[in-house]
Design a protein around this motif. Structure first.
Motif, PDB file in Angstrom:
ATOM      1  N   ILE A 192      -2.088  75.652  57.357  1.00  0.00           N
ATOM      2  CA  ILE A 192      -3.532  75.401  57.399  1.00  0.00           C
ATOM      3  C   ILE A 192      -4.067  75.448  58.835  1.00  0.00           C
ATOM      4  O   ILE A 192      -5.215  75.107  59.081  1.00  0.00           O
ATOM      5  N   GLY A 399       0.690  72.145  58.738  1.00  0.00           N
ATOM      6  CA  GLY A 399       0.846  72.732  57.414  1.00  0.00           C
ATOM      7  C   GLY A 399       0.842  71.630  56.376  1.00  0.00           C
ATOM      8  O   GLY A 399       0.890  70.441  56.711  1.00  0.00           O
ATOM      9  N   GLY A 424      -4.897  74.878  51.231  1.00  0.00           N
ATOM     10  CA  GLY A 424      -4.506  76.046  52.034  1.00  0.00           C
ATOM     11  C   GLY A 424      -5.057  77.344  51.490  1.00  0.00           C
ATOM     12  O   GLY A 424      -4.586  78.421  51.854  1.00  0.00           O
ATOM     13  N   SER A 429      -9.827  77.988  53.950  1.00  0.00           N
ATOM     14  CA  SER A 429      -9.277  78.005  55.310  1.00  0.00           C
ATOM     15  C   SER A 429     -10.269  78.620  56.288  1.00  0.00           C
ATOM     16  O   SER A 429     -10.311  78.232  57.458  1.00  0.00           O
TER      17      SER A 429
END
Lengths: 541, 372
Positions: A192, A399, A424, A429
């Motif tokens: 992410i 992440g 994600g 994003s």
């Protein structure tokens, strides 16, 4: 091959051509719908229209629920309770996730409880959970440097194929592709965030005619302008002391000497990478075959000495500044002309109410050095290609990871991965990297500059910002973060010793030797052979 | 004159102790012996298991606690069997004893065990027995000795806090206008948490650029009023912040002592012609000495734990100038994930505090006896 702006636009043009020809009618409809969605979410609230709020995060989360709805039935996770551990830095990260996941919770029926941590508390909390076998969270926001600690101990759940498809995992920029996010060939992470230090500077300072004249009057042969090397950064910092810009005291570079739970070490790393990362050598922190620390070699000592030399020319209380202070309380508030930071500065400067410098920031890759230390020969080399640049790929980005403890419960497993995939998601994003969030561009699709311009970013500004990141990610001599267990212990030990050096209690070489000795001890404590293996793997050797 | 008539006092009546029969005594002793052997066996097995000598054992230390509880119950029953009614009376004390063992003695023993381990949370092998290595490491640890040195400064500074607090207590015990209002106002800092104080004062009031104290200092001619940049200034600033929170506590105890002091003594001194200083030095101060020593010891105990303000404001800097032993131990645990070493430091510090306080108590006893 790394998709760049040209290839991305080429791809988009081809898709559009196919769409208009009717050859791929359904595909073009989907692509158009996705384009519309991206245009729609990036207008929430719109750059320059105030900092986003929880209502905005929820709205974006709701609009991006399409992929979830395609694979999950409404109410499918009713009764499932998940625990999510992450950060609450700058009131972002977990707070955003709450907003994004509220519509997901409403649709799926799952409930999420939150464990919020300050940045400096993150490492100890995670380490304790791992070591004591008390993992009390199902989903974890974590940086790739911790993958050795978590994935290496079998605590993470392997990503299912349907998640890979939902998040379009191939869209990640090259430097975040495997081995990052994987362990022993298995994929664990929903990326992410990008994370790489770039160089942020004040355009008004480096275009000021009065300062340009004073620079010449001081006998400098070069033109007044944005420094391209650390040697120039030092010269500019010393020159600006006592000067004024817009009736305020002007300062040059802002160091961050105060410890920050290990994360502050990256800022010395950004000063050191150009000196220490030789293009012929992948390593720069440790010797590859022995894990012998390089922190006390001439390159690192030179970087440390740079900080010592620059501090008297920086604001008087700079010794007590951590990176948070330099980035958010100094630079964004108009104090100082140059800092390295992650991508947050670019977003916050333009899209947050907390910044006063939104129109006068420029970006570049980190400065280079006229010469670079060669650890193999013990000599300083001057490269034929010019100054050595080595962007510091600091931290490899945050992440989302699902913990192995959900593996025994099919419903919970699917729910946890669905939540991670939602966070994600490709479209979500884009919003996250465009607005103040704590995350920076990490997908090839994030580098479609026109999307940013449509959201309200100035073309010149955003080109400078994104180019600084793309050039860092793709740089052939980038300095890669080691994914080895205990990496933040190495950094924390260094931070403690560095404060003694910066306060003048020991000289740079002695302090660096102390760090090296403590690092050696730590390597032995954690296990040298294993560390060597993991260090090699993280560098792709 | 009334005749004295013996009154039956059931409440304080002490019945004659019945001795337990020999067979019950034997059974009781056997029970205690068996339970103790069982408990020691479980501990022994677990130690061997943890050090890797044998594979049998428990995955954690919970069974030890359960074994202890079983032993405690058996010990209690054994006491009743062995000592009869005297044993029954002893049972009233046993919960407190067992509780103390469970929350003080057992954790201390466990702490000593952890202190003998080489235990880094990132180590794949987990904890390893390392004997006295952590203590040897401590002897060469400049950070630890630096923090200990700083603690001497912080501890001695308690005397300054005491002097100020005594002054304020005398002021608030005098017949001044709005005395009640001032008592409340002076107590306010004590009600704040040190974390709040570190933000209010350390990061706002004393902030270098915008802080009102820095602005005032600039106005008074101090060009760069950086309260935390130089070692001595930083140490003094941290001490001042901690004193601000703590002086009210010392003051309120001293004030209570002053209020309880008989007025006649001071009046007698006045009649004898003593001036204010003489009255304080020869009358008030000696009478207040027991209260003063008590409050100083309590304050020193708190001072030795100083950490939160340091962690929040300076993180021990600049260059370790403000580091305390507690803040250093916190970093060893938190940032370095070094559990074994952190515990060793904490155990040694605990020992130092116990020795220091014992010495202080002895000295203070002698001193008060001399004054009396």
């Amino acid at each position: 091959m790394q998709p760049n702006r040209r290839t991305v636009l080429k791809g988009a043009a081809s898709a559009a051509a196919l769409g208009t020809s009717g050859a791929l009618g359904t595909f073009s409809e989907l692509a158009l719908a996705q384009a519309n969605l991206r245009a729609q979410i990036t207008q929430i609230p719109g750059v320059g229209k105030g900092a986003p709020t929880d209502a905005d995060w929820q709205k974006v989360g709701e609009l991006c629920l399409g992929p979830t709805k395609a694979s999950i039935k409404e109410g499918e996770f009713k009764g499932v309770e998940l625990s999510f551990m992450g950060l609450n830095n700058q009131n972002l990260h977990n707070l955003l996730f709450r907003g994004f996941l509220k519509p997901w919770e409403a649709y799926t029926g799952a409930k999420i409880s939150w464990i919020d941590l300050a940045q400096a508390d993150y490492n100890p909390r995670l380490q304790q959970a791992i070591a004591t076998g008390t993992v009390d969270f199902d989903i974890l926001e974590m940086g790739a440097p911790f993958e050795g600690d978590v994935c290496g101990k079998g605590l993470a759940s392997e990503m299912p194929d349907w998640v890979k498809k939902q998040i379009d995992i191939d869209d990640y920029v090259d430097y975040l592709k495997p081995p990052v996010g994987t362990w022993n060939g298995k994929t664990y992470r929903v990326t992410i965030d990008g994370d790489c230090h770039n160089f942020n500077y004040r355009t008004d300072v480096f275009s000021d005619p009065a300062l340009a004249k004073a620079w010449k009057d001081a006998g400098n042969a070069s033109e007044w302008g944005v420094p391209k090397t650390w040697q120039q950064v030092q010269a500019v910092t010393k020159f600006l002391k006592g000067k004024k810009i817009k009736n305020q005291n002007a300062f040059g570079y802002l160091d961050a000497p105060k410890p920050w739970g290990g994360f502050g070490f990256y800022f010395l790393g950004s000063r050191a990478s150009a000196y220490a990362k030789h293009p012929d050598d992948k390593a720069w922190l440790f010797d590859i075959d022995t894990m012998k620390p390089r922190i006390n070699n001439p390159a690192w000592v030179r970087a440390i000495q740079d900080v010592i030399d620059a501090l008297p020319f920086e604001p008087a209380d700079q010794l007590n500044a951590d990176p948070n202070t330099t980035g958010f309380q100094q630079f964004l508030a108009g104090i100082g002309s140059m800092i390295p930071w992650w991508g947050d500065i670019g977003q916050v400067a333009k899209a947050s109410d907390t910044s006063v410098i939104g129109d006068i920031v420029g970006f570049d890759i980190l400065p280079g050095s006229d010469d670079v230390y060669n650890s193999k020969t013990g000599q300083w080399d001057k490269l034929a290609s010019g100054p050595n640049h080595a962007p510091n790929c600091a931290y490899l980005g945050w992440g989302v990871y699902v913990m192995a403890r959900v593996n025994g419960d099919e419903k919970k497993h699917k729910a946890a991965w669905s939540a991670a995939a939602h966070l994600g998601g490709k479209d979500l994003s884009l919003w996250m990297v465009m607005y103040p969030s704590g995350f920076q561009a990490h997908r090839a699709s994030h580098f479609q500059y026109d999307e940013w311009v449509a959201a309200g970013y100035d073309k010149k500004y955003i080109t400078s910002y994104l180019n600084s990141q793309l050039a860092s990610y793709n740089h052939p001599n980038r300095a890669v973060e080691p994914r080895i267990p205990g990496i933040f212990q190495y950094y924390s030990i260094a931070e403690d010793e560095l404060t003694k050096i910066f306060a003048g209690k020991v000289d740079a070489q002695t302090g660096a030797n102390n760090i090296a000795a403590a690092w050696e001890k730590l390597t032995d404590q954690i296990g040298r052979e294993r560390q060597i293996g993991l260090y090699k793997a993280s560098l792709g050797v | 004159m009334q005749n004295s008539v013996p009154v039956s006092d059931d409440l304080h009546h002490q019945p004659a102790t019945k001795r337990a029969p020999r067979s019950r005594k034997a059974a009781g002793r056997a029970l205690v012996l068996l339970a103790s052997l069982g408990f020691l066996l479980v501990v022994f097995i677990q130690v061997l298991h943890t050090t890797g000598t044998i594979s049998a054992g428990f995955s954690d230390w919970r069974p030890i606690l359960i074994a202890y509880l079983v032993w405690a119950v058996a010990f209690g029953v054994g006491q009743v069997l062995t000592r009869g009614e005297r044993g029954q009376r002893a049972l009233f004390l046993l919960p407190a004893v067992f509780f103390t063992v469970a929350v003080v003695i057992f954790p201390t023993i466990f702490g000593i065990y952890i202190a003998s381990l080489d235990w880094n949370l990132s180590s794949i092998e987990g904890p390893r027995f390392s004997g006295f290595d952590n203590l040897k490491g401590m002897l060469n640890d400049t950070y630890y000795w630096n923090a200990l040195g700083n603690m001497v400064f912080y501890t001695v500074a308690v005397l300054g806090e005491y002097a100020i607090a005594f002054g304020l207590a005398l002021l608030l015990s005098a017949e001044i206008r709005a005395r009640k209002f001032f008592r409340v106002v002076f107590l306010l800092p004590m009600m704040l948490s040190p974390v709040a104080v570190s933000w209010m004062i350390g990061k706002s009031l004393l902030e270098y650029r915008f802080g009102p104290a820095a602005t005032l200092a600039r106005y008074l001619g101090w060009d760069n009023p950086a309260f935390f940049a130089s070692p001595w200034m930083a140490r003094l600033s941290i001490q001042a912040m901690d004193a601000w929170v703590s002086i009210p506590f010392i003051m309120i105890i001293l004030l209570a002592g002053l209020q309880a002091m008989p007025k006649e003594v001071q009046e007698a001194a006045k009649v004898d012609g003593a001036n204010g200083w003489q009255s304080f030095w020869h009358v008030t101060f000696p009478i207040m000495l027991p209260v003063s020593i008590t409050v100083l010891i309590i304050r020193i105990i708190f001072k030795l734990k100083l950490a939160d303000i340091v962690i929040n404001v300076t993180a021990g800097g600049p260059g370790g100038a403000t580091d305390t032993v507690s803040s250093f131990i916190y970093r060893v645990y938190r940032d370095r994930s070094n559990v074994g070493y952190g515990t060793a430091l904490a155990m040694v510090y605990l020992l130092l505090i116990i020795v220091l306080l014992t010495l202080m108590l002895r000295l203070s006893k002698r001193w008060t006896q001399k004054v009396e």
